[in-house]
Scaffold this motif. Structure first.
Motif, mmCIF file in Angstrom:
data_model
loop_
_atom_site.group_PDB
_atom_site.id
_atom_site.type_symbol
_atom_site.label_atom_id
_atom_site.label_comp_id
_atom_site.label_asym_id
_atom_site.label_seq_id
_atom_site.Cartn_x
_atom_site.Cartn_y
_atom_site.Cartn_z
ATOM 1 N N ILE A 71 1.324 -0.870 -0.319
ATOM 2 C CA ILE A 71 0.216 -0.254 0.035
ATOM 3 C C ILE A 71 1.125 1.749 -0.196
ATOM 4 O O ILE A 71 0.591 2.417 -0.713
ATOM 5 C CB ILE A 71 -0.456 0.194 1.449
ATOM 6 C CG1 ILE A 71 -1.915 -0.839 1.078
ATOM 7 C CG2 ILE A 71 -1.719 1.014 1.047
ATOM 8 C CD1 ILE A 71 -2.691 -1.197 2.398
ATOM 9 N N HIS A 72 1.805 1.324 0.656
ATOM 10 C CA HIS A 72 2.993 2.259 0.646
ATOM 11 C C HIS A 72 3.546 2.651 -0.541
ATOM 12 O O HIS A 72 3.174 3.824 -1.097
ATOM 13 C CB HIS A 72 4.135 2.070 1.920
ATOM 14 C CG HIS A 72 5.861 3.051 1.656
ATOM 15 N ND1 HIS A 72 5.026 3.638 2.040
ATOM 16 C CD2 HIS A 72 6.471 2.275 0.903
ATOM 17 C CE1 HIS A 72 6.221 4.475 1.599
ATOM 18 N NE2 HIS A 72 7.514 3.919 0.684
ATOM 19 N N PHE A 73 3.713 1.728 -1.776
ATOM 20 C CA PHE A 73 4.526 2.142 -2.860
ATOM 21 C C PHE A 73 3.360 2.861 -3.897
ATOM 22 O O PHE A 73 3.253 3.188 -4.799
ATOM 23 C CB PHE A 73 4.461 0.716 -3.140
ATOM 24 C CG PHE A 73 6.484 0.504 -2.058
ATOM 25 C CD1 PHE A 73 7.459 1.666 -2.714
ATOM 26 C CD2 PHE A 73 6.708 -0.614 -1.754
ATOM 27 C CE1 PHE A 73 8.717 1.620 -1.863
ATOM 28 C CE2 PHE A 73 8.201 -0.894 -1.248
ATOM 29 C CZ PHE A 73 8.824 0.452 -1.312
ATOM 30 N N LEU A 74 1.710 1.741 -3.795
ATOM 31 C CA LEU A 74 0.599 2.684 -4.118
ATOM 32 C C LEU A 74 0.734 3.980 -3.854
ATOM 33 O O LEU A 74 0.232 4.609 -4.508
ATOM 34 C CB LEU A 74 -0.145 1.625 -3.999
ATOM 35 C CG LEU A 74 -2.072 2.117 -4.855
ATOM 36 C CD1 LEU A 74 -1.536 1.652 -5.920
ATOM 37 C CD2 LEU A 74 -2.552 1.227 -4.259
ATOM 38 N N ILE A 75 0.593 4.373 -2.727
ATOM 39 C CA ILE A 75 0.055 5.342 -2.388
ATOM 40 C C ILE A 75 1.195 6.315 -2.740
ATOM 41 O O ILE A 75 0.637 7.537 -3.510
ATOM 42 C CB ILE A 75 0.148 5.358 -1.250
ATOM 43 C CG1 ILE A 75 -0.432 5.407 -0.076
ATOM 44 C CG2 ILE A 75 0.286 7.102 -0.326
ATOM 45 C CD1 ILE A 75 -0.528 4.994 1.795
ATOM 46 N N LEU A 76 2.596 6.160 -2.907
ATOM 47 C CA LEU A 76 3.508 6.700 -3.536
ATOM 48 C C LEU A 76 3.702 7.035 -4.815
ATOM 49 O O LEU A 76 3.705 8.058 -5.574
ATOM 50 C CB LEU A 76 5.144 6.171 -3.794
ATOM 51 C CG LEU A 76 5.403 5.674 -1.744
ATOM 52 C CD1 LEU A 76 7.541 5.167 -2.230
ATOM 53 C CD2 LEU A 76 5.871 7.454 -1.814
ATOM 54 N N GLU A 77 2.937 6.176 -5.359
ATOM 55 C CA GLU A 77 2.750 6.115 -7.300
ATOM 56 C C GLU A 77 2.239 7.370 -7.231
ATOM 57 O O GLU A 77 1.929 7.974 -8.176
ATOM 58 C CB GLU A 77 2.399 4.550 -7.396
ATOM 59 C CG GLU A 77 1.914 4.526 -9.031
ATOM 60 C CD GLU A 77 1.696 2.666 -9.727
ATOM 61 O OE1 GLU A 77 0.923 3.149 -10.622
ATOM 62 O OE2 GLU A 77 1.960 2.615 -8.643
ATOM 63 N N CYS A 78 0.249 7.223 -6.405
ATOM 64 C CA CYS A 78 -0.467 8.014 -7.238
ATOM 65 C C CYS A 78 0.225 9.344 -6.605
ATOM 66 O O CYS A 78 -0.674 10.220 -7.490
ATOM 67 C CB CYS A 78 -1.753 7.345 -5.816
ATOM 68 S SG CYS A 78 -2.383 5.831 -6.511
ATOM 69 N N TYR A 79 0.406 9.451 -5.178
ATOM 70 C CA TYR A 79 1.407 10.959 -5.267
ATOM 71 C C TYR A 79 1.880 11.431 -6.276
ATOM 72 O O TYR A 79 1.236 13.185 -6.845
ATOM 73 C CB TYR A 79 1.456 10.452 -3.728
ATOM 74 C CG TYR A 79 2.599 12.034 -3.388
ATOM 75 C CD1 TYR A 79 1.697 13.156 -2.758
ATOM 76 C CD2 TYR A 79 3.518 12.680 -3.812
ATOM 77 C CE1 TYR A 79 2.043 14.533 -2.796
ATOM 78 C CE2 TYR A 79 4.470 14.298 -3.457
ATOM 79 C CZ TYR A 79 3.237 14.588 -2.963
ATOM 80 O OH TYR A 79 3.865 15.204 -2.454
ATOM 81 N N GLU A 80 2.685 10.186 -6.815
ATOM 82 C CA GLU A 80 3.212 11.319 -8.014
ATOM 83 C C GLU A 80 2.966 11.459 -9.293
ATOM 84 O O GLU A 80 2.432 12.258 -9.932
ATOM 85 C CB GLU A 80 4.343 10.315 -8.227
ATOM 86 C CG GLU A 80 5.954 10.316 -7.130
ATOM 87 C CD GLU A 80 6.412 11.896 -6.867
ATOM 88 O OE1 GLU A 80 6.667 12.333 -8.110
ATOM 89 O OE2 GLU A 80 6.969 11.994 -6.003
ATOM 90 N N ASN A 81 1.538 10.592 -9.738
ATOM 91 C CA ASN A 81 0.717 11.104 -10.955
ATOM 92 C C ASN A 81 -0.666 11.707 -10.553
ATOM 93 O O ASN A 81 -0.673 12.888 -11.035
ATOM 94 C CB ASN A 81 0.509 9.398 -10.982
ATOM 95 C CG ASN A 81 1.336 8.226 -11.716
ATOM 96 O OD1 ASN A 81 2.150 8.669 -12.079
ATOM 97 N ND2 ASN A 81 1.374 7.307 -11.507
ATOM 98 N N TYR A 82 -0.909 10.933 -9.204
ATOM 99 C CA TYR A 82 -2.178 12.121 -9.385
ATOM 100 C C TYR A 82 -2.161 13.636 -8.705
ATOM 101 O O TYR A 82 -3.148 14.612 -8.583
ATOM 102 C CB TYR A 82 -3.650 11.659 -9.072
ATOM 103 C CG TYR A 82 -3.163 10.508 -10.283
ATOM 104 C CD1 TYR A 82 -3.731 10.332 -11.369
ATOM 105 C CD2 TYR A 82 -3.401 8.550 -9.225
ATOM 106 C CE1 TYR A 82 -3.596 9.659 -11.961
ATOM 107 C CE2 TYR A 82 -2.822 8.293 -10.219
ATOM 108 C CZ TYR A 82 -3.479 8.082 -11.561
ATOM 109 O OH TYR A 82 -3.650 6.897 -12.261
ATOM 110 N N LEU A 83 -1.134 13.934 -7.342
ATOM 111 C CA LEU A 83 -1.852 14.416 -6.625
ATOM 112 C C LEU A 83 -0.351 15.302 -6.010
ATOM 113 O O LEU A 83 -0.920 16.538 -5.159
ATOM 114 C CB LEU A 83 -2.028 14.057 -4.738
ATOM 115 C CG LEU A 83 -2.641 12.428 -4.621
ATOM 116 C CD1 LEU A 83 -2.867 11.527 -3.376
ATOM 117 C CD2 LEU A 83 -4.319 12.855 -5.571
ATOM 118 N N LYS A 84 0.714 15.539 -6.526
ATOM 119 C CA LYS A 84 1.885 16.101 -6.363
ATOM 120 C C LYS A 84 1.611 17.238 -6.913
ATOM 121 O O LYS A 84 1.768 18.990 -6.247
ATOM 122 C CB LYS A 84 2.859 15.775 -6.466
ATOM 123 C CG LYS A 84 4.165 16.008 -6.633
ATOM 124 C CD LYS A 84 5.613 15.813 -6.966
ATOM 125 C CE LYS A 84 6.782 16.466 -6.370
ATOM 126 N NZ LYS A 84 7.799 15.294 -6.713
#
Length: 276
Positions: A32-45
């Motif tokens: 889940i941690h790595f999924l959160i990192l991925e979503c942060y970079e792609n959608y939230l940053k």
């Protein structure tokens, strides 16, 4: 959710707290941690959502790191989010979330300010009084609800869209936010009664800017039911909801005869000039 339902949910979660907080393995936490990192970079940053980890710690991004070592590096705030993601689409009491975090952070307090995930860090977390999207449920006191890790908190999203305008919108709901949830043409707000239209409650619709082109997001403005149905496909609009051209010439037939005569005269003269 009724008061009795809230009591039953709290009793269930507190009575089963050990089973609930132990329902996540370290491997699941890492995944889940790595999924959160991925979503942060792609959608939230881009929306200035705040990371819940030390961005300077390269080990946080290392997928080859030992799972147990990674879990020890995780911040309490991210553990809160990970637990909520594991229970996505469910109301989770703050005491249960706090108990899960204390399993890994023994110095974590009883009241861990979980509400700050949404209000200060801008993740899409619902707190007391927020309505759950597409459900007739208001988040009760003491509970939290994760909407998505792919979209930011609606408030920060609205602010971002107001700054950047329609160009940043990725769907119609975001486009409406760029227009402050008002009709681009007349300015009436969504959710208000429209006295022009039998007091119907305004629900913004996708209005065609240029009816001769496909109705995609770049060719859309939000319009109330009244404007959308009144203007139909007669006109071409700019991004500000203003008419800039006629699309359907049949609208001319609705004009008085003297206006039609003036239009004919103008068109004939313009055609003569263009043919010279």
């Amino acid at each position: 959710m009724s008061e009795q339902q809230q009591i039953e949910l709290l009793n269930f979660q507190t009575n089963n707290i050990n089973n609930i907080i132990n329902s996540l393995s370290n491997q699941q936490i890492a995944n889940i941690h790595f999924l959160i990192l991925e979503c942060y970079e792609n959608y939230l940053k881009a929306y200035e959502v705040k990371p819940l980890w030390n961005i300077k710690n390269k080990n946080i991004y290392d997928k080859n790191i030992a799972v147990d070592k990674l879990v020890k590096l995780l911040d309490a705030k991210e553990l809160q989010l990970i637990f909520l993601y594991h229970h996505k689409d469910k109301l989770v009491h703050k005491d249960v979330i706090s108990a899960f975090v204390r399993k890994y952070k023994i110095d974590a307090g009883l009241d861990q300010q979980i509400r700050h995930l949404g209000s200060q860090y801008h993740w899409n977390i619902l707190n007391k009084g927020n309505k759950i999207p597409d459900k007739n449920i208001i988040v009760p006191s003491g509970y939290h609800y994760l909407v998505s890790i792919e979209t930011p908190n609606p408030k920060i999203l609205a602010n971002a869209l107001k700054r950047t305008g329609r160009i940043a919108a990725k769907n119609f709901d975001q486009l409406k936010l760029a227009y402050n949830n008002t009709c681009a043409t007349c300015g009436i707000s969504e959710g208000k009664k429209d006295s022009r239209f039998n007091d119907v409650i305004v629900a913004l619709q996708q209005g065609h800017m240029n009816p001769r082109k496909a109705l995609d997001l770049t060719n859309t403005i939000p319009q109330c039911q009244y404007c959308n149905q009144t203007y139909k496909d007669y006109f071409i609009f700019n991004e500000f909801g203003r008419v800039i051209a006629i699309n359907n010439p049949e609208i001319v037939l609705k004009s008085p005869k003297d206006v039609q005569d003036e239009i004919i005269k103008i068109l004939v003269e313009e055609r003569k000039r263009s043919n010279k």
